[in-house]
Design an enzyme around this catalytic site. Structure first.
Site, PDB file in Angstrom:
ATOM      1  N   ASN A  29       0.859  -1.190   0.000  1.00 15.23           N
ATOM      2  CA  ASN A  29       0.000   0.000   0.000  1.00 15.23           C
ATOM      3  C   ASN A  29       0.895   1.240   0.000  1.00 15.23           C
ATOM      4  O   ASN A  29       1.743   1.398   0.882  1.00 15.23           O
ATOM      5  CB  ASN A  29      -0.894  -0.051   1.262  1.00 15.23           C
ATOM      6  CG  ASN A  29      -1.817   1.137   1.364  1.00 15.23           C
ATOM      7  OD1 ASN A  29      -1.382   2.265   1.160  1.00 15.23           O
ATOM      8  ND2 ASN A  29      -3.066   0.902   1.698  1.00 15.23           N
ATOM      9  N   HIS A  62       0.953   6.217   1.903  1.00 12.18           N
ATOM     10  CA  HIS A  62       1.687   7.159   2.751  1.00 12.18           C
ATOM     11  C   HIS A  62       2.902   7.776   2.077  1.00 12.18           C
ATOM     12  O   HIS A  62       3.504   8.701   2.616  1.00 12.18           O
ATOM     13  CB  HIS A  62       1.984   6.522   4.103  1.00 12.18           C
ATOM     14  CG  HIS A  62       0.691   6.227   4.802  1.00 12.18           C
ATOM     15  ND1 HIS A  62      -0.195   7.232   5.148  1.00 12.18           N
ATOM     16  CD2 HIS A  62       0.077   5.068   5.125  1.00 12.18           C
ATOM     17  CE1 HIS A  62      -1.280   6.684   5.695  1.00 12.18           C
ATOM     18  NE2 HIS A  62      -1.136   5.374   5.676  1.00 12.18           N
ATOM     19  N   HIS A  72      -5.600   3.760  -1.797  1.00 12.23           N
ATOM     20  CA  HIS A  72      -6.937   4.128  -1.293  1.00 12.23           C
ATOM     21  C   HIS A  72      -7.216   5.577  -1.701  1.00 12.23           C
ATOM     22  O   HIS A  72      -6.564   6.499  -1.201  1.00 12.23           O
ATOM     23  CB  HIS A  72      -6.936   3.980   0.236  1.00 12.23           C
ATOM     24  CG  HIS A  72      -8.241   4.273   0.892  1.00 12.23           C
ATOM     25  ND1 HIS A  72      -8.416   4.163   2.253  1.00 12.23           N
ATOM     26  CD2 HIS A  72      -9.441   4.671   0.395  1.00 12.23           C
ATOM     27  CE1 HIS A  72      -9.664   4.470   2.561  1.00 12.23           C
ATOM     28  NE2 HIS A  72     -10.301   4.801   1.451  1.00 12.23           N
ATOM     29  N   ARG A  78      -9.298   8.361  -1.078  1.00 12.82           N
ATOM     30  CA  ARG A  78     -10.286   8.785  -0.078  1.00 12.82           C
ATOM     31  C   ARG A  78     -11.136   9.929  -0.600  1.00 12.82           C
ATOM     32  O   ARG A  78     -10.694  10.709  -1.449  1.00 12.82           O
ATOM     33  CB  ARG A  78      -9.562   9.253   1.194  1.00 12.82           C
ATOM     34  CG  ARG A  78      -9.124   8.119   2.097  1.00 12.82           C
ATOM     35  CD  ARG A  78      -8.523   8.670   3.375  1.00 12.82           C
ATOM     36  NE  ARG A  78      -8.378   7.623   4.355  1.00 12.82           N
ATOM     37  CZ  ARG A  78      -9.279   7.348   5.301  1.00 12.82           C
ATOM     38  NH1 ARG A  78     -10.375   8.062   5.431  1.00 12.82           N
ATOM     39  NH2 ARG A  78      -9.084   6.365   6.142  1.00 12.82           N
ATOM     40  N   ARG A  89      -6.892  12.918   0.904  1.00 16.51           N
ATOM     41  CA  ARG A  89      -5.821  13.362   1.805  1.00 16.51           C
ATOM     42  C   ARG A  89      -4.460  12.784   1.424  1.00 16.51           C
ATOM     43  O   ARG A  89      -3.450  13.322   1.788  1.00 16.51           O
ATOM     44  CB  ARG A  89      -6.147  13.027   3.257  1.00 16.51           C
ATOM     45  CG  ARG A  89      -6.082  11.554   3.563  1.00 16.51           C
ATOM     46  CD  ARG A  89      -6.249  11.279   5.035  1.00 16.51           C
ATOM     47  NE  ARG A  89      -7.609  11.516   5.476  1.00 16.51           N
ATOM     48  CZ  ARG A  89      -8.140  10.951   6.557  1.00 16.51           C
ATOM     49  NH1 ARG A  89      -7.409  10.144   7.296  1.00 16.51           N
ATOM     50  NH2 ARG A  89      -9.387  11.184   6.902  1.00 16.51           N
ATOM     51  N   GLU A 110      -8.663   0.672  -3.327  1.00 12.28           N
ATOM     52  CA  GLU A 110      -9.453   0.729  -2.086  1.00 12.28           C
ATOM     53  C   GLU A 110     -10.393   1.907  -2.149  1.00 12.28           C
ATOM     54  O   GLU A 110      -9.968   3.024  -2.496  1.00 12.28           O
ATOM     55  CB  GLU A 110      -8.483   0.940  -0.921  1.00 12.28           C
ATOM     56  CG  GLU A 110      -8.452  -0.175   0.062  1.00 12.28           C
ATOM     57  CD  GLU A 110      -7.595   0.204   1.250  1.00 12.28           C
ATOM     58  OE1 GLU A 110      -6.421  -0.176   1.220  1.00 12.28           O
ATOM     59  OE2 GLU A 110      -8.093   0.865   2.169  1.00 12.28           O
ATOM     60  N   THR A 133      -8.278   3.677   8.457  1.00 11.41           N
ATOM     61  CA  THR A 133      -9.504   2.879   8.408  1.00 11.41           C
ATOM     62  C   THR A 133      -9.648   2.121   9.729  1.00 11.41           C
ATOM     63  O   THR A 133      -8.900   1.190   9.999  1.00 11.41           O
ATOM     64  CB  THR A 133      -9.435   1.899   7.216  1.00 11.41           C
ATOM     65  OG1 THR A 133      -8.997   2.632   6.074  1.00 11.41           O
ATOM     66  CG2 THR A 133     -10.787   1.289   6.936  1.00 11.41           C
ATOM     67  N   GLU A 177     -11.090  -9.232   3.096  1.00 12.73           N
ATOM     68  CA  GLU A 177      -9.839  -8.862   3.750  1.00 12.73           C
ATOM     69  C   GLU A 177     -10.156  -8.666   5.226  1.00 12.73           C
ATOM     70  O   GLU A 177     -11.000  -7.847   5.592  1.00 12.73           O
ATOM     71  CB  GLU A 177      -9.257  -7.586   3.135  1.00 12.73           C
ATOM     72  CG  GLU A 177      -7.929  -7.229   3.804  1.00 12.73           C
ATOM     73  CD  GLU A 177      -7.084  -6.224   3.033  1.00 12.73           C
ATOM     74  OE1 GLU A 177      -7.167  -6.201   1.785  1.00 12.73           O
ATOM     75  OE2 GLU A 177      -6.345  -5.483   3.682  1.00 12.73           O
ATOM     76  N   HIS A 195      -3.773  -4.339   7.541  1.00 12.01           N
ATOM     77  CA  HIS A 195      -3.839  -3.218   8.481  1.00 12.01           C
ATOM     78  C   HIS A 195      -2.952  -3.425   9.704  1.00 12.01           C
ATOM     79  O   HIS A 195      -3.200  -4.310  10.513  1.00 12.01           O
ATOM     80  CB  HIS A 195      -5.263  -2.923   8.964  1.00 12.01           C
ATOM     81  CG  HIS A 195      -5.407  -1.477   9.352  1.00 12.01           C
ATOM     82  ND1 HIS A 195      -5.924  -0.521   8.514  1.00 12.01           N
ATOM     83  CD2 HIS A 195      -5.028  -0.830  10.460  1.00 12.01           C
ATOM     84  CE1 HIS A 195      -5.877   0.649   9.092  1.00 12.01           C
ATOM     85  NE2 HIS A 195      -5.331   0.498  10.287  1.00 12.01           N
TER      86      HIS A 195
HETATM   87  N1  PXP Z   1      -5.808  -3.065   3.927  1.00 14.69           N
HETATM   88  C1  PXP Z   1      -6.789  -2.143   4.049  1.00 14.69           C
HETATM   89  C2  PXP Z   1      -8.161  -2.515   3.609  1.00 14.69           C
HETATM   90  C3  PXP Z   1      -6.504  -0.847   4.545  1.00 14.69           C
HETATM   91  O1  PXP Z   1      -7.488   0.059   4.660  1.00 14.69           O
HETATM   92  C4  PXP Z   1      -5.181  -0.524   4.878  1.00 14.69           C
HETATM   93  C5  PXP Z   1      -4.844   0.851   5.362  1.00 14.69           C
HETATM   94  O2  PXP Z   1      -5.131   1.785   4.417  1.00 14.69           O
HETATM   95  C6  PXP Z   1      -4.199  -1.507   4.714  1.00 14.69           C
HETATM   96  C7  PXP Z   1      -4.542  -2.776   4.263  1.00 14.69           C
HETATM   97  C8  PXP Z   1      -2.770  -1.244   5.015  1.00 14.69           C
HETATM   98  O3  PXP Z   1      -2.625  -0.979   6.378  1.00 14.69           O
HETATM   99  P1  PXP Z   1      -1.262  -0.421   6.914  1.00 14.69           P
HETATM  100  O4  PXP Z   1      -0.989   0.852   6.188  1.00 14.69           O
HETATM  101  O5  PXP Z   1      -1.539  -0.223   8.379  1.00 14.69           O
HETATM  102  O6  PXP Z   1      -0.218  -1.461   6.653  1.00 14.69           O
END
Ligand code: PXP
Length: 254
Positions: free
Chosen positions: A10, A13, A46, A48, A52, A73, A104, A154, A197
């Site tokens: 992901n 960030h 994702h 949003r 952001r 996402e 999330t 998931e 997550h």
């Molecule tokens: N899976 C989903 C559905 C998420 O919403 C997120 C966070 O955006 C992640 C995985 C990845 O989580 P993390 O950034 O905490 O590793």
């Protein structure tokens, strides 16, 4: 004998850091290309409602340049449905979204919104997107995700990861048992099981060893580690831990 375990990276960030100043860098697409080279099987982003981190332009560029599948996402809104139908990503992962949250916070409340979600998802499925639903490790929600036509669930690993990080070992063990039991349950319904997550080097291996789990989606920790060691080694190290956990000697320990 468990099957292969995919890693979805992901990159949200990377965009968070970029947006802290505006401008063009660091570039999430560049991060995604490094992740591909380092062994990511997919990229997750994702978009949003408040934009952001990931922007519409990021999604355009990811769709144009990725060679691995994009897991898009999104919240179950009209706007996101239109965007997904325009791009037709490999997968859509439906998540709950609150404007005021930092991340999330929980799984989607599928059971309460079953009718609306079933109608909402149908065109996405017809467009060829694999539909994944982000849910808590909760039987009711998993059953509902199955009834509305989800192909993937998931499972939200946040409670397990937080308990692990905070040394609350009873809670951690209870949350892990829920992930284990619910991954077996979802698999028995014919759903593909992903987990995501909050996963870190310290807590990933027990989850990676669960034979029903086919994919882990990991972002924030990897982007943080990249500050210290670079993105490519950070991802390769995570891959190594996942692959090690998948081997039988680790699995026999859980
Ligand atoms: N899976 C989903 C559905 C998420 O919403 C997120 C966070 O955006 C992640 C995985 C990845 O989580 P993390 O950034 O905490 O590793």
């Amino acid at each position: 004998m468990s099957g292969p375990l995919r890693l979805g990276v992901n990159i949200d960030h990377v965009a968070t850091v970029r947006n802290a100043r505006g401008g063009e860098y660091p570039d999430p697409l560049r991060a995604a290309k490094i992740a591909e080279e380092a062994g990511a099987d997919g990229i997750t982003a994702h978009l949003r409602e408040d934009r952001r981190h990931i922007s519409d332009r990021d999604i355009d560029r990811l769709m144009d340049h990725l060679t691995v599948p994009l897991n898009f996402e999104m919240a179950a809104t009209e706007e996101m449905q239109q965007i997904a139908l325009r791009h037709k990503p490999h997968a859509v992962c439906i998540v709950p979204e609150k404007r005021e949250e930092k991340t999330t916070e929980g799984g989607l409340e599928v059971a309460r919104e079953e009718n609306r979600l079933a109608h909402y998802l149908a065109p996405l499925r017809e467009a060829g997107c694999r539909v994944s639903i982000f849910v808590a490790a909760d039987k009711r929600q998993i059953e509902a995700a199955h009834r509305i036509g989800g192909e993937v669930v998931e499972l939200h690993a946040g409670a397990y990861c937080d308990a692990h990080a905070e040394g609350r070992f009873d809670d951690r063990d209870r949350e892990f048992a829920a992930l284990r039991e619910m991954s077996q349950f979802a698999h028995s319904l014919g759903l593909e099981v992903h987990v995501g997550h909050g996963l870190t080097y310290d807590c990933v291996q027990p989850v990676a060893a669960l034979p029903e789990v086919m994919e882990l989606n990991i972002g924030h920790f990897l982007i943080g580690e990249a500050i210290f060691m670079g993105l490519d080694p950070a991802i390769r190290h995570m891959r190594g831990l996942m692959d090690g956990a998948r081997r039988s000697e680790y699995r026999s320990a859980i």
